[in-house]
Design an enzyme around this catalytic site. Structure first.
Site, PDB file in Angstrom:
ATOM      1  CB  CYS A 134      -0.913  -0.010   1.215  1.00  0.00           C
ATOM      2  SG  CYS A 134      -1.857   1.499   1.369  1.00  0.00           S
ATOM      3  CB  CYS A 137      -0.681   2.565   3.994  1.00  0.00           C
ATOM      4  SG  CYS A 137      -2.151   1.902   3.265  1.00  0.00           S
ATOM      5  CG  ASP A 138       2.974   1.264   4.542  1.00  0.00           C
ATOM      6  OD1 ASP A 138       2.523   1.760   5.591  1.00  0.00           O
ATOM      7  OD2 ASP A 138       2.696   0.115   4.172  1.00  0.00           O
TER       8      ASP A 138
END
Ligand code: NAP
Length: 319
Positions: A134, A137-138
């Protein structure tokens, strides 16, 4: 006594919330068991640029919050938890969430699909330590770092482009020399000076002391392997349908996608409908998922209206 609903919708993504919106407007008072991590795959997407009506794009999570709010406005109710068991052999159908049981005359399954991993033994160890599926997200953890993105479809190209907001260099590793991604995504990545490509290669291993420090790549033509230094690996190789709860009871294809009758959202069990990515491995777009969520609500409404002795609801104008 467990209250019996007209309709339970399982899943809180574009399909589930659109089904909820239509069903709520048709006075079916749907209960949406939306999942602990509601929102589906758009929660891990950056800008959504291809949903009609948003010419400037919209962030995935924001869009999902708006979908949810729109369904809520018309009376949809939500359980923010995961379904643990369903029983479609008995009517009303049973939907179990831990110790709570809900029953309904009809059910729409809209549980979507989840990101696929490479299947390497070390993957679990490196998740959260430089390995991710992701980018949204990261990605921000990798400022001025060098990254590898695995895959050759739209997701891989989208992630590669997105990650260049943070990373100093992104190398897209793909197992063939042809890409599945759409031309516009390929052109964008090729025009991005931070994106490089290694084709005809797969990731055989991830190496590092506690966190990702490199990958072992293998040339798919001659089997030659070499180590490639990287600070992070983003896997973007497609998805699997979230159908583990249903495959014993509902017809599915060899990949686990639920099978619906052509031109409808009906499954093999009358009164159980499937919408969105859980039954669509071809289009898999937010807009097509929303469209099939709408179809499922209309199909459920029609089914309920036809149930003998059931007050039902006349098909209402849905605009
Ligand atoms: P995809 O189109 O199925 O592509 C998966 C890619 O991963 C393929 O290139 C595949 O290689 C590769 N792959 C699969 N398993 C692999 C493995 N074990 N090791 C190495 N490589 C592997 O999946 P996706 O990119 O997630 O896209 C899914 C759908 O969503 C598509 O319809 C796509 O258009 C859509 N999408 C659209 C957007 C957008 O328009 N903004 C963004 C993301 C996704 P092969 O090519 O060799 O099979």
């Amino acid at each position: 006594m467990t209250e019996t609903r007209e309709l339970i919708i399982i899943g809180g993504g574009p399909a589930g919330y659109t089904a909820a919106l239509y069903a709520a407007r048709a006075n079916l008072q749907p209960l949406v068991v939306e999942g602990f991590n509601w929102g589906g795959q758009l929660m891990v997407t950056s800008d959504v640029e291809n949903y009609p009506g948003y010419p400037d794009g919209i962030m995935g999570p924001e869009m999902m919050a708006e979908f949810r709010r729109q369904a809520e406005r018309f009376g949809a109710e939500f359980v923010t938890d995961d379904v643990t068991r369903v029983d479609f052999s008995e009517r009303p159908f049973r939907v179990v969430v831990d110790k709570d049981e809900y029953r309904a005359q009809s059910v729409i399954v809209a549980t979507g699909a989840s990101a696929r991993w490479l299947g390497l033994p070390c993957e679990q160890h490196f998740q959260g330590r430089g390995l991710s599926a992701c980018a949204t997200c990261d990605g921000a953890f990798f400022k001025e770092r060098e990254l590898v993105v695995v895959g050759g479809g739209d997701s891989a190209f989208e992630e590669a482009n997105f990650l260049t907001r943070y990373a100093s260099k992104v190398t897209l590793v793909h197992r063939r020399d042809e890409f599945r991604a759409s031309q516009i995504m390929i052109d964008r990545a090729r025009a991005n000076p931070k994106v490089e490509f290694i084709t005809n290669a797969v990731v055989d291993n991830i190496v590092g002391n506690g966190k990702v420090e490199g990958v072992v790549l293998r040339d798919t033509r001659n089997g030659e392997t070499w180590e490639f230094k990287t600070d992070g690996v983003f896997v973007a190789i497609g998805h699997d349908p979230n159908t583990a709860l249903f495959v014993e009871q509902l017809d599915h294809d060899e990949h686990g996608y639920l099978v619906t009758k052509p031109g409808s959202t009906e499954t093999n069990i009358p009164g159980v409908f499937a919408a969105g990515d859980v039954q669509d491995h071809v289009y898999r777009q937010a807009v097509t998922a929303a469209g099939s969520g709408c179809m499922a609500a209309l199909d459920a409404e029609r089914y309920l209206a036809a149930l003998e002795g059931h007050p039902g609801t006349a098909l209402t104008a849905q605009v």
